[in-house]
Design an enzyme around this catalytic site. Structure first.
Site, PDB file in Angstrom:
ATOM      1  N   TRP A   1      -7.415  26.935 -73.907  1.00 13.10           N
ATOM      2  CA  TRP A   1      -8.079  28.249 -73.264  1.00 13.10           C
ATOM      3  C   TRP A   1      -7.356  29.315 -73.217  1.00 13.10           C
ATOM      4  CZ3 TRP A   1      -8.187  28.639 -67.220  1.00 13.10           C
ATOM      5  CH2 TRP A   1      -9.283  29.750 -67.028  1.00 13.10           C
TER       6      TRP A   1
ATOM      7  N   ASP B   1      -7.327  20.331 -77.011  1.00 20.77           N
ATOM      8  CA  ASP B   1      -8.514  20.406 -76.285  1.00 20.77           C
ATOM      9  C   ASP B   1      -9.204  22.123 -76.242  1.00 20.77           C
ATOM     10  OD1 ASP B   1      -9.859  19.106 -73.729  1.00 20.77           O
ATOM     11  OD2 ASP B   1      -9.458  21.264 -72.940  1.00 20.77           O
TER      12      ASP B   1
ATOM     13  N   TYR C   1     -14.162  29.012 -75.184  1.00 21.05           N
ATOM     14  CA  TYR C   1     -12.855  29.553 -75.201  1.00 21.05           C
ATOM     15  C   TYR C   1     -12.903  30.304 -76.654  1.00 21.05           C
ATOM     16  CZ  TYR C   1     -11.555  25.484 -72.426  1.00 21.05           C
ATOM     17  OH  TYR C   1     -11.106  24.432 -71.456  1.00 21.05           O
TER      18      TYR C   1
ATOM     19  N   LYS D   1     -16.291  21.113 -75.747  1.00 21.79           N
ATOM     20  CA  LYS D   1     -17.098  21.095 -74.575  1.00 21.79           C
ATOM     21  C   LYS D   1     -18.476  21.848 -74.744  1.00 21.79           C
ATOM     22  CE  LYS D   1     -12.935  21.027 -72.075  1.00 21.79           C
ATOM     23  NZ  LYS D   1     -11.848  22.045 -72.681  1.00 21.79           N
TER      24      LYS D   1
ATOM     25  N   HIS E   1     -19.173  20.504 -69.836  1.00 17.85           N
ATOM     26  CA  HIS E   1     -17.928  21.407 -69.313  1.00 17.85           C
ATOM     27  C   HIS E   1     -18.073  21.644 -67.747  1.00 17.85           C
ATOM     28  CE1 HIS E   1     -15.168  24.694 -70.871  1.00 17.85           C
ATOM     29  NE2 HIS E   1     -14.628  24.167 -69.641  1.00 17.85           N
TER      30      HIS E   1
ATOM     31  N   ASN F   1     -15.154  18.576 -64.636  1.00 16.06           N
ATOM     32  CA  ASN F   1     -15.478  19.266 -63.192  1.00 16.06           C
ATOM     33  C   ASN F   1     -16.664  18.350 -62.242  1.00 16.06           C
ATOM     34  OD1 ASN F   1     -13.838  21.746 -63.370  1.00 16.06           O
ATOM     35  ND2 ASN F   1     -14.983  21.945 -65.192  1.00 16.06           N
TER      36      ASN F   1
ATOM     37  N   GLN G   1     -12.586  15.602 -66.849  1.00 12.55           N
ATOM     38  CA  GLN G   1     -11.611  16.348 -66.975  1.00 12.55           C
ATOM     39  C   GLN G   1     -11.436  17.444 -65.846  1.00 12.55           C
ATOM     40  OE1 GLN G   1     -10.493  20.245 -69.754  1.00 12.55           O
ATOM     41  NE2 GLN G   1     -10.466  18.275 -71.051  1.00 12.55           N
TER      42      GLN G   1
ATOM     43  N   LEU H   1       0.011  23.107 -65.112  1.00 12.67           N
ATOM     44  CA  LEU H   1       0.851  23.989 -64.801  1.00 12.67           C
ATOM     45  C   LEU H   1       0.445  24.880 -63.680  1.00 12.67           C
ATOM     46  CD1 LEU H   1       2.690  24.522 -68.449  1.00 12.67           C
ATOM     47  CD2 LEU H   1       2.921  22.516 -66.761  1.00 12.67           C
TER      48      LEU H   1
ATOM     49  N   SER I   1       0.181  26.622 -73.807  1.00 13.50           N
ATOM     50  CA  SER I   1       1.143  27.491 -74.226  1.00 13.50           C
ATOM     51  C   SER I   1       0.924  28.303 -75.639  1.00 13.50           C
ATOM     52  CB  SER I   1       2.396  27.135 -74.196  1.00 13.50           C
ATOM     53  OG  SER I   1       3.458  28.372 -74.329  1.00 13.50           O
TER      54      SER I   1
ATOM     55  N   GLU J   1       8.677  22.119 -75.488  1.00 19.22           N
ATOM     56  CA  GLU J   1       9.020  21.703 -74.343  1.00 19.22           C
ATOM     57  C   GLU J   1       8.139  20.784 -73.462  1.00 19.22           C
ATOM     58  OE1 GLU J   1      10.738  25.042 -72.116  1.00 19.22           O
ATOM     59  OE2 GLU J   1       9.875  24.169 -70.263  1.00 19.22           O
TER      60      GLU J   1
HETATM   61  P1  NDP Z   1      -1.589  25.526 -67.741  1.00 18.40           P
HETATM   62  O1  NDP Z   1      -1.776  25.001 -66.416  1.00 18.40           O
HETATM   63  O2  NDP Z   1      -1.450  24.728 -68.968  1.00 18.40           O
HETATM   64  O3  NDP Z   1      -0.534  26.710 -67.680  1.00 18.40           O
HETATM   65  C1  NDP Z   1      -0.520  27.800 -68.739  1.00 18.40           C
HETATM   66  C2  NDP Z   1       0.226  28.828 -68.289  1.00 18.40           C
HETATM   67  O4  NDP Z   1       1.600  28.529 -68.148  1.00 18.40           O
HETATM   68  C3  NDP Z   1       0.345  30.198 -69.239  1.00 18.40           C
HETATM   69  O5  NDP Z   1       0.663  31.288 -68.740  1.00 18.40           O
HETATM   70  C4  NDP Z   1       1.508  29.800 -70.155  1.00 18.40           C
HETATM   71  O6  NDP Z   1       2.074  30.835 -70.864  1.00 18.40           O
HETATM   72  C5  NDP Z   1       2.614  29.315 -69.285  1.00 18.40           C
HETATM   73  N1  NDP Z   1       3.454  28.041 -69.629  1.00 18.40           N
HETATM   74  C6  NDP Z   1       3.139  27.023 -70.399  1.00 18.40           C
HETATM   75  N2  NDP Z   1       4.202  26.225 -70.860  1.00 18.40           N
HETATM   76  C7  NDP Z   1       5.173  26.798 -70.005  1.00 18.40           C
HETATM   77  C8  NDP Z   1       6.711  26.511 -69.955  1.00 18.40           C
HETATM   78  N3  NDP Z   1       7.038  25.436 -70.906  1.00 18.40           N
HETATM   79  N4  NDP Z   1       7.506  27.445 -69.382  1.00 18.40           N
HETATM   80  C9  NDP Z   1       6.950  28.485 -68.680  1.00 18.40           C
HETATM   81  N5  NDP Z   1       5.495  28.878 -68.996  1.00 18.40           N
HETATM   82  C10 NDP Z   1       4.796  28.042 -69.469  1.00 18.40           C
HETATM   83  O7  NDP Z   1      -2.942  26.578 -68.108  1.00 18.40           O
HETATM   84  P2  NDP Z   1      -4.530  26.279 -68.264  1.00 18.40           P
HETATM   85  O8  NDP Z   1      -5.364  26.876 -67.121  1.00 18.40           O
HETATM   86  O9  NDP Z   1      -4.574  27.105 -69.487  1.00 18.40           O
HETATM   87  O10 NDP Z   1      -5.013  24.744 -68.472  1.00 18.40           O
HETATM   88  C11 NDP Z   1      -4.596  24.114 -69.623  1.00 18.40           C
HETATM   89  C12 NDP Z   1      -5.753  23.469 -70.339  1.00 18.40           C
HETATM   90  O11 NDP Z   1      -6.625  22.776 -69.634  1.00 18.40           O
HETATM   91  C13 NDP Z   1      -6.499  25.066 -70.826  1.00 18.40           C
HETATM   92  O12 NDP Z   1      -5.909  25.462 -71.889  1.00 18.40           O
HETATM   93  C14 NDP Z   1      -7.840  23.973 -71.084  1.00 18.40           C
HETATM   94  O13 NDP Z   1      -7.799  23.421 -72.441  1.00 18.40           O
HETATM   95  C15 NDP Z   1      -7.909  22.885 -70.071  1.00 18.40           C
HETATM   96  N6  NDP Z   1      -8.782  23.583 -68.968  1.00 18.40           N
HETATM   97  C16 NDP Z   1     -10.182  23.166 -68.704  1.00 18.40           C
HETATM   98  C17 NDP Z   1     -10.932  23.537 -68.086  1.00 18.40           C
HETATM   99  C18 NDP Z   1     -12.293  23.023 -67.630  1.00 18.40           C
HETATM  100  O14 NDP Z   1     -13.006  23.405 -66.878  1.00 18.40           O
HETATM  101  N7  NDP Z   1     -12.554  21.915 -68.328  1.00 18.40           N
HETATM  102  C19 NDP Z   1     -10.396  24.663 -66.939  1.00 18.40           C
HETATM  103  C20 NDP Z   1      -9.181  25.099 -67.188  1.00 18.40           C
HETATM  104  C21 NDP Z   1      -8.341  24.614 -68.319  1.00 18.40           C
HETATM  105  P3  NDP Z   1       2.264  31.104 -72.358  1.00 18.40           P
HETATM  106  O15 NDP Z   1       0.664  30.707 -72.896  1.00 18.40           O
HETATM  107  O16 NDP Z   1       2.475  32.637 -72.569  1.00 18.40           O
HETATM  108  O17 NDP Z   1       3.200  30.267 -72.981  1.00 18.40           O
END
Ligand code: NDP
Length: 265
Positions: free
Chosen positions: A12, A36, A41, A66, A99, A135, A156, A185, A226, A234
């Site tokens: 996302w 995912d 997206y 989705k 979704h 959701n 999810q 995260l 990320s 990581e």
């Molecule tokens: P996350 O909780 O995965 O957090 C992502 C954030 O953390 C970004 O800013 C990323 O920065 C940063 N980050 C990632 N890894 C690290 C690390 N090792 N150290 C420091 N910072 C880090 O966010 P999302 O909200 O994107 O959720 C993850 C996934 O869940 C989505 O991408 C999507 O696939 C799914 N999702 C599904 C939803 C739904 O309605 N079904 C709604 C929301 C999310 P950077 O990218 O700059 O590294």
């Protein structure tokens, strides 16, 4: 039976084109086999290209997309999956999710039932190996009993220590529905939390790794996102760091109903 790889790359807000292609490629190199995405997206094309470039046999990959709110309904669902598959350049996805439980207009219960009939047909046609929801609250899941021939394999939802949805997790476990933890995260908004830092120090891991591990220890599939190669690696490097019960409890107690996404309740 189709096994869901426990760690998936969330994409996302990763822009389509080179950025998402690279993220997917790096993830596959690091050992991820689960991606995912979602129609909304707007990066399915790049995801598909990244998968192709990764050269991993299709049967080893687990790809989720989705069905967006505006595509709810029987006919629209069938149309939407075909469009997603075309963008992804795939013959099938491993998991297709509704979704959000609500639709654009009223009569959402009827719409949910209609949509789910479409999802069941999508699975029957082999366009998605597994079907599920996202959701959905306990109420939405209970309602499904009145219209579903096949219950969802997956729900999810947002899940991390700051939004530990224990009742929903227990409901899903009892009913054989796998929880996938999204925004594990906390969308990056709690990565400097003091308690998490303390636990991370104890295990010699990063805060992000502790949050990812927390989800795994609860039996959730986890979907960290990320765009950075070293972070993608990581977040996957968490399979060797079991958390002690006491630390799990401390993390569970961080719950403050902190949502980074919409509240489906
Ligand atoms: P996350 O909780 O995965 O957090 C992502 C954030 O953390 C970004 O800013 C990323 O920065 C940063 N980050 C990632 N890894 C690290 C690390 N090792 N150290 C420091 N910072 C880090 O966010 P999302 O909200 O994107 O959720 C993850 C996934 O869940 C989505 O991408 C999507 O696939 C799914 N999702 C599904 C939803 C739904 O309605 N079904 C709604 C929301 C999310 P950077 O990218 O700059 O590294």
């Amino acid at each position: 039976m189709r096994i869901i790889p426990r760690i998936g790359l969330g994409v996302w807000q990763i822009p389509d084109g080179e950025i998402v292609r690279n993220a997917v490629r790096w993830a596959l190199e690091a050992g991820y086999r689960h991606i995912d995405t979602a129609m909304i997206y707007r990066n399915e094309k790049g995801v598909g290209e990244g998968i192709k470039a990764g050269n991993v046999p299709r049967e080893e990959m687990f790809v989720t997309t989705k069905l967006w709110i505006s595509d709810q309904g029987y006919d629209s669902a069938l149309k939407a999956i075909r469009a997603s598959l075309e963008r992804l350049q795939l013959d099938y996805v491993d998991l297709y999710l509704v979704h959000w439980p609500f639709a654009d207009e009223e009569k959402t219960q009827e719409k949910r039932a209609d949509t789910w009939r479409g999802m069941e047909e999508i699975q029957r046609l082999g366009l998605a190996r597994l079907i599920g929801v996202s959701n959905y609250t306990e109420t939405h899941l209970e309602e499904m009993r009145s219209y579903a021939k096949v219950m969802p394999t997956v729900n999810q939802v947002e899940m991390h220590p700051f939004l530990y949805q224990k009742a929903l997790a227990e409901y899903c476990a009892t009913n054989g529905i796998q929880i996938e933890a999204y925004s594990p995260l906390a969308h990056g908004e709690k990565l400097n939390d003091k308690t998490v830092s303390k636990i991370a120090k104890k295990y010699g891991k990063s805060n992000a790794q502790i949050l990812t591990r927390w989800a795994l220890e609860h039996g959730f599939v986890v979907l960290p996102k990320s765009t950075h190669k070293e972070r993608i690696e990581e977040n996957f490097d968490v399979l060797d760091s079991k958390l002690e019960t006491e630390d799990m409890k401390t993390l569970d107690n961080l719950n403050e109903n902190f949502r980074t996404c919409w509240d489906p309740y």
